[in-house]
Design an enzyme around this catalytic site. Sequence first.
Site, PDB file in Angstrom:
ATOM      1  N   CYS A  24      36.097 -14.562   4.576  1.00  0.00           N
ATOM      2  CA  CYS A  24      35.887 -13.174   4.148  1.00  0.00           C
ATOM      3  C   CYS A  24      37.020 -12.643   3.273  1.00  0.00           C
ATOM      4  O   CYS A  24      36.780 -12.030   2.232  1.00  0.00           O
ATOM      5  CB  CYS A  24      35.712 -12.274   5.361  1.00  0.00           C
ATOM      6  SG  CYS A  24      36.895 -12.574   6.690  1.00  0.00           S
ATOM      7  N   HIS A  46      37.804  -5.087   5.211  1.00  0.00           N
ATOM      8  CA  HIS A  46      39.126  -5.669   4.969  1.00  0.00           C
ATOM      9  C   HIS A  46      39.760  -4.995   3.748  1.00  0.00           C
ATOM     10  O   HIS A  46      39.100  -4.835   2.719  1.00  0.00           O
ATOM     11  CB  HIS A  46      38.999  -7.165   4.638  1.00  0.00           C
ATOM     12  CG  HIS A  46      38.692  -8.039   5.806  1.00  0.00           C
ATOM     13  ND1 HIS A  46      38.637  -7.594   7.105  1.00  0.00           N
ATOM     14  CD2 HIS A  46      38.429  -9.375   5.851  1.00  0.00           C
ATOM     15  CE1 HIS A  46      38.355  -8.611   7.894  1.00  0.00           C
ATOM     16  NE2 HIS A  46      38.214  -9.705   7.169  1.00  0.00           N
TER      17      HIS A  46
END
Lengths: 378, 378
Positions: free
Chosen positions: B160, B280
């Site tokens: 990710c 994130h």
Amino acid sequence: MSNENKRIGFICPISSFLKSFIYVEGVLTLTNSGFHVAVVGATGAVGTQMIKVLEARNFPIEKLTLLSSSRSAGKKIQYKGETIVVEEAKPESFEGVDIALFSAGGSISKQLAPEAVKRGAIVIDNTSAYRMDPEVPLVVPEVNAEDLNNHKGIIANPNCSTIQMVVALEPIRQKLGLNRVIVSTYQAVSGAGFQAVEELNRQTKDILEGKEVKPEILPVKADKKHYQIAFNAIPQIDLFQDNGFTFEEMKMINETKKIMHLPELKVSATCVRIPVATGHSESVYFEVEKENVDVAEIQNILASSPGVVLEDNPNEQIYPLATTAAGKEGVFVGRIRKDLDEDKGFHMWVVSDNLLKGAALNSVQIAESLIEQRIVSK
Amino acid sequence: MSNENKRIGFICPISSFLKSFIYVEGVLTLTNSGFHVAVVGATGAVGTQMIKVLEARNFPIEKLTLLSSSRSAGKKIQYKGETIVVEEAKPESFEGVDIALFSAGGSISKQLAPEAVKRGAIVIDNTSAYRMDPEVPLVVPEVNAEDLNNHKGIIANPNCSTIQMVVALEPIRQKLGLNRVIVSTYQAVSGAGFQAVEELNRQTKDILEGKEVKPEILPVKADKKHYQIAFNAIPQIDLFQDNGFTFEEMKMINETKKIMHLPELKVSATCVRIPVATGHSESVYFEVEKENVDVAEIQNILASSPGVVLEDNPNEQIYPLATTAAGKEGVFVGRIRKDLDEDKGFHMWVVSDNLLKGAALNSVQIAESLIEQRIVSK
């Protein structure tokens, strides 16, 4: 004075002018003399810690004056079992004061610090008001205590995020040289004051209860827009400058150069607020001058450096954390590793209590260093 | 296919083999044909998102098989109004499957992906099991969709934190070259699964209520020690390697080089978990090859790049935030500024939903690209 003594943070009875102190089990005890100390911003997040630090370190105080805005005047604060009523800070509040610790915002410092100096006090200012003034020493005692000798009444306490970084970088610079620093911060909310911590707690509770949040303080109370800090990361601390960096980032850049006496050092910073109440963390990349340095050499340097606590054992998952650093005096360093591409490049993770070493403790340590170096005396 | 179309994320009916789709108001609609798709790990944090993304993007599905461990088998999941019962994943589950999306952990992928391939499926694997296998393409469609042509049955979906970074870096590399990357991450807890998010919420609630917390999952469930994530920043994601970097950091380093076809690129990473549920954030420093580039040039490049949403206006406090990126498809980039010392150095802040572009969406986009490039067809 040995590094060890410096690290655990007491001052030694080294000089005759300190004869009124007696040294009992590693703690300086005031007997019948000391300084008249004033704390300006006594009810704030940092001021509160300053009073606790003065008490915990048994700072030689004969009289303690606690000052605040008119709004907080009248509040009562305990110090060594005595109740002190907070008074409104005015120019005449500084009559007879030896050392004034300021942490009530830049505008208060600009207004009242000269008044305190005029009345004979030495000011240790924890705002950004005077930090870059060439006439004002900007001091982290482990790094540049000797700069205190050049003071003209005001001494500046650096920004919290700067202090912990230079405490870790300075011993490395001394042994290995230093060419470059790139830091990304993970900063605690208490750096923005009590109200910001309340906002974090309130937002967090509201989100867990499925309620909407109404940000009012962070990232910067005085700025136009406010964003949720709970369960978020905000890449803005203080106002933006024309160059795209925030003022907090420019503080880290400029203050690091000034404290370390390295005007040519390459420093860059990205400052980010995260949902932590206390304890700033920093991801620091740095390049040394010396070639072929290994991690063990840097670990050895830091293990014996004043103010630094090495917490670096990946095999045992030992590294600094905000939760374990909060409430402690040290600058905790770990995750030291060599860059995989740059022989002179290293990474480390630096954590410290932003209200203690990042603010209140460093201010009190400056005051202790003034006494130790006989710059101030009774 | 225009960049604009890529950005808002649908595939266009460009080829005759897609004639069974009709194009209605920007959405591909399945009429009477499509693929047999399997989702392995259908009840997990990423698997759940995969199913939602397949539905939201109207992926051409004739049959959807939802697979999990025996523990979660029997659960019921809604897809386009129909109830699908989750079955235990076994080798024979893949009979007749065209495309299998795996996100059930590396060991499941190692065990079952070859079984799926043996039965004729193309596997898109969201674990780290095959990412660095030279026989396996590691793909972010905006960056290296052409690598899909080299597949031998398995295609790997990158980590990710890598995906969002390379989506932002690749268009810069194409126009300006790229020499160096130093990234510090601010990673969301959902990257460690549903249980970790529950742990964050439980700990947060306990702390607000003054209770003690008992960390059990983060930073790494399988590691020896566990630390509080609520109101903390943990500089460990995945296990430590012998070089002092974590496996997560090595994933970012190695995967970036592989995806961008830049084996010599200097990349370093510090990966940190913070108390954010989803989204994130990354503080990225990068050096380009071209001299005298200014911020506006980089902003212009990113504003017209596939998958990127430019959010960069400091004067209006516009920059990416995890809270606003969560639930959205884009990679959001802002705080672009030139390094104050390095002419070729720049900083930026990159945020994306780690479960969407960082995982489920990218996997589905790989599947779409396979169709678009006619690598898979009915």
